[in-house]
Design an enzyme around this catalytic site. Structure first.
Site, PDB file in Angstrom:
ATOM      1  N   LYS A 134       1.027   4.325  -2.837  1.00 14.58           N
ATOM      2  CA  LYS A 134       0.830   5.738  -2.515  1.00 14.58           C
ATOM      3  C   LYS A 134       2.040   6.566  -2.957  1.00 14.58           C
ATOM      4  CE  LYS A 134      -3.233   5.330  -1.231  1.00 14.58           C
ATOM      5  NZ  LYS A 134      -4.280   5.875  -2.074  1.00 14.58           N
ATOM      6  N   TYR A 146       0.844  -1.192   0.000  1.00 13.78           N
ATOM      7  CA  TYR A 146       0.000   0.000   0.000  1.00 13.78           C
ATOM      8  C   TYR A 146       0.884   1.249   0.000  1.00 13.78           C
ATOM      9  CZ  TYR A 146      -3.457   3.410   1.530  1.00 13.78           C
ATOM     10  OH  TYR A 146      -4.270   4.514   1.615  1.00 13.78           O
TER      11      TYR A 146
END
Length: 69
Positions: free
Chosen positions: A52, A48
């Site tokens: 990002k 994740y």
């Protein structure tokens, strides 16, 4: 990696937008700037934090492009 591929493809499909908004988070600080471990076939989930970081990088790269409108 849908968190980065989708924003990239949607940006590429837009016709000269007046504004673009990308959503990210402070999680990009924990991301690794490498695509070496990315599973492009989607058999396992990616980081994740990496996604990002890639979205933040995409936003910075698009911001540097010359405006054509």
């Amino acid at each position: 990696m849908v968190n980065i591929i989708a924003p990239y493809l949607l940006t590429a499909l837009l016709r000269t937008p007046r504004r673009l908004a990308y959503l990210s988070s402070a999680s990009h600080y924990g991301g690794q700037p490498s695509t070496a471990n990315v599973d492009w076939r989607g058999h396992r989930s990616g980081s994740y934090e990496d996604s990002k970081l890639f979205v933040t990088t995409l936003a910075a790269a698009v911001a540097r492009l010359p405006r054509t409108c």
